[in-house]
Every structure is written in C-alpha cells, then in structure tokens.
Design an enzyme around this catalytic site. Structure first.
Site, short mmCIF file in Angstrom:
data_model
loop_
_atom_site.label_atom_id
_atom_site.label_comp_id
_atom_site.label_asym_id
_atom_site.label_seq_id
_atom_site.Cartn_x
_atom_site.Cartn_y
_atom_site.Cartn_z
CD GLU A 199 -1.28 -2.31 1.77
OE1 GLU A 199 -0.22 -2.62 2.12
OE2 GLU A 199 -2.28 -3.34 1.72
CG MET A 240 12.40 -6.06 2.71
SD MET A 240 10.80 -6.81 2.15
CE MET A 240 10.68 -7.85 3.79
CD GLU A 264 18.59 -7.26 -3.16
OE1 GLU A 264 19.69 -6.52 -3.44
OE2 GLU A 264 18.91 -8.30 -2.81
#
Length: 418
Positions: free
Chosen positions: A59, A301, A303
């Site tokens: 989000e 995280m 990538e």
C-alpha cells in the site's frame, strides 16, 4: 458498537503497549520510534498538510505516484505518510523521489486507542486525510471526522467475505464507518458493488493505484554481479512465495531440468526470514551469488526489481496455496513473462485484465506449472509478446494518480482550507 469499541480500545491500552515492546524483539517495531505508536512525535510543518495512511509495504509503495501527483499540483503542499510496518518505513524513503524528501514526512501510525489518536491529531492537525485500501479503524475515523477533517478512502478494498460478514452481523456499524468518508474511490468494480450493497452512495469511478505504480528499482552494480553469476542459464523466478509453495516450485523445476539441465530456480520467499528453511542452497542474505547448483535463495527485502530483471519466467507466489496471490503487476512493468496458480483472489481484476490481454498464464497445479514454464522457455517469441501485452495493459492505467490527486485536493477546496 462504536461505543463498545471505544471503551474496549481504551481498556486495552496497557496490553497494547506491552505488545508493542514485545514486537521490538521480533524486529516488527523500532524501539527509538515506539512513542509514535502512541501519537507522539508530531512536527507539523507550516501550511497545508494532507495525511495519507497506508498499512504495509504494498500500500505504501502504491501511493508513490499519488504523492508525486499531489506535489506537482500544489507546490506548497506538505504530505504526512503513516504506515504500520518496519519494512514500509524503511522502503518509503528509498523509493521516494529525492526532490520530495523535504515535503514528505513519515511516522508510524498510532494504534486505535482514543487517547493516542487524539494526541496524534492534535499534534499534526491535517487538513485532509486519505486512508488506503481497507484501513477502517473506528476510533481513528471517528476522531478525524469529529475534527472536521475531510476523509477519503482510496483504492477502497473489501473482500467478499468481509462484506458478507458486515452485511449479516453489523450493517449499521459498516454504514457508520463508511459514512465518515466524503470521498470513496473503489479499487475495482467488484469492490464498488460490495460497498454499494453496504449502503455507500456516490462512489468515485473505480481504479487500482497498484496499476499505476512505477517499476521496481534495481541497483546497477548488484544487477551486473547477478547477471555475471548466472551467465547464459535460463532462470525461473518464484517471487514472493509462501510456505508449502517452494516445494511445489522445486518439483516443477526438477521436471523441467530433464529438458533444461542448466535451469536455475530462484526462490524469493515473501518473508525473507524463511530463507534458511528452504534448503542447503546459496542464500543472498549471506552474501552469496548463484553457483553451479540448480537453486538460489534470494532472501532479502526490496530486491524483486533486481530479480525480475534477470528472470526468463516468473512464477507469482501466494497462488499455488490458498493465500490469494501476490502482486502480478510488478513483473508486468518490467517485461518479465509471468505465470501464476489458481489462488489469485487478492488481484481478481488485475488477473482478469492480464489474462484477457494475453499478458499472463494461469495454471491449476505444480504439474501444469512445469509444462507451462517449459512452453514459455521454448516459445521465446510468443513469450516476449505476452510480456509486451502485460506491459501495455498496465501502462493504460497511468492517469489514475492524477485523477486521485485532483479528487483529494477537491476535498480541501470544499472544506474551505485552500
């Protein structure tokens, strides 16, 4: 029900405070910023301020084009972004355009305790607020509405299950919550229909912000190193996988290697801490690059943009198990051919659009996954055409952030604040 929630949240404050401290040890909260969860840490800038709340990583990244559109339309506007996860807090400044750094402030969202929410609102005094997808916290909405702050629900999402529960057990509470918003922009036609059935009126046209997000970035040096390690091998990427899925992907990959013995399968678990559970393969979290073996674990995280750029075919995770699927649009924007399983309920409209455009393939199980990936690796021209179709379908939604920004700024005008 609103009164009961107000009382329950107030009574729960000590337990919630204890839980926040417990989450520090799990890496789910930042100790130095824990006061923000109780509404502390306001540093309101001068001038007009719009508050955007996005729960988690997906989000928060989806609103980046909206933030840019708002900033372009009002050069004096300041934007406060609140999120609820450590990962989103760390990724947001990395992905935000450098020119906007001085105009966008991040804070962790206060929990829905009346005293904490009141402290937050008194400190920041936003001129308008936009909540993304399904963030419907009763005390926060009530307090914001009571202060005369215009409210918008952006990319409004409500599952069939949630809509059925509300309609059966708490229709009045649902109407009360949703009635706080002056503007509701549903994510899809299906979400719009569910909201209308719950009594919402005057919905804005549907549109999914995630369709308009920018391509995921990649570090040039890391990309060159990864490509060098892979060489000319074909790559199957299993992106954002969930427990029970990696074994199915590896089973499909083993079948594929009968014809493609040089196939490299990259496992990128949705939750990187699971990397060490996936087998004795080289792990990116330990600094390793792919070796001569058949599997590489990309347990880091942020990538996926790197991984989609080296993949010949991407399997979209969360879809061979009943999770509901992960975002297929990230692969589409980077021209990576994709395939997903039967469980893609979280992205029904996107999946329907991609399949109708010929931009993706869907399979019922891991056996079909092997056959489909084999076909995609063999039929290079057709697979490239599929990836182009996906990119074109996604690009057609580029105007949505501007439309959403205009609607938000329109709220400010109606409230007499600009």
């Amino acid at each position: 029900m609103s009164g009961a929630w107000h009382i329950a949240a107030s009574l729960a404050a000590p337990a919630l405070r204890w839980n926040l401290r417990r989450r520090i040890g799990q890496g789910k909260e930042e100790a130095a910023r824990l006061p923000e969860r109780e509404g502390h840490g306001a540093a309101r800038p001068e001038g007009c301020l719009i508050w955007l709340h996005a729960a988690s990583v997906g989000e928060s990244l989806s609103i980046l084009p909206l933030i840019e559109a708002l900033a372009q339309r009002d050069p004096a506007l300041n934007i406060l972004v609140t999120t609820g996860t450590v990962t989103s807090a760390r990724l947001l400044p990395q992905r935000l355009h450098p020119a906007l750094a001085g105009r966008v402030t991040h804070r962790y969202a206060p929990l829905d305790v009346p005293e904490w929410v009141a402290r937050f609102l008194e400190g920041w005094r936003p001129d308008a607020a936009g909540f993304v997808e399904s963030e419907l916290w009763p005390n926060t909405l009530a307090a914001t509405h009571a202060r005369g702050i215009p409210l918008a629900l952006l990319n409004a999402r409500i599952s069939a299950r949630t809509a059925a529960r509300w309609g059966r057990w708490a229709p009045g509470f649902a109407r009360e919550l949703l009635g706080r918003f002056q503007l509701i922009m549903p994510r899809s036609a299906e979400d719009a229909a569910r909201l209308l059935a719950l009594g919402v009126r005057d919905l804005a046209p549907a549109g999914d912000l995630k369709l308009a997000a920018p391509p995921l970035p990649a570090d040039d040096a890391a990309l060159a190193a990864l490509r060098g390690a892979i060489g000319g091998r074909p790559v199957l990427l299993a992106a954002s996988t969930h427990p029970g899925e990696e074994a199915q992907v590896l089973q499909a990959a083993e079948a594929l290697r009968a014809a493609r013995p040089d196939l490299l399968t990259i496992l990128a678990p949705r939750h990187p801490h699971r990397g060490k559970e996936l087998g004795p393969w080289p792990r990116r979290a330990e600094g390793a690059l792919p070796g001569a073996g058949p599997v590489y674990v990309a347990d880091t995280m942020g990538e996926l943009g790197l991984l989609y750029r080296v993949a010949h075919v991407a399997f979209i995770g969360g879809s061979l198990v009943p999770h509901g699927g992960q975002n297929p649009l990230e692969a589409a924007r980077l021209g990576c051919p994709m395939v997903f399983g039967p469980h893609m309920q979280n992205f029904t409209e996107a999946v329907g659009g991609l399949l109708a455009a010929g931009g993706a393939r869907q399979v019922p199980d891991s056996a079909a996954l092997a056959a489909t990936v084999a076909d995609m690796l063999t039929q290079g021209e057709a697979t490239a055409a599929m990836a182009r179709a996906a990119g074109e379908w996604v690009a057609a939604n580029a105007a949505l952030p501007g439309r959403m920004a205009e609607a938000l700024l329109g709220l400010l005008g109606k409230a007499g604040r600009v």
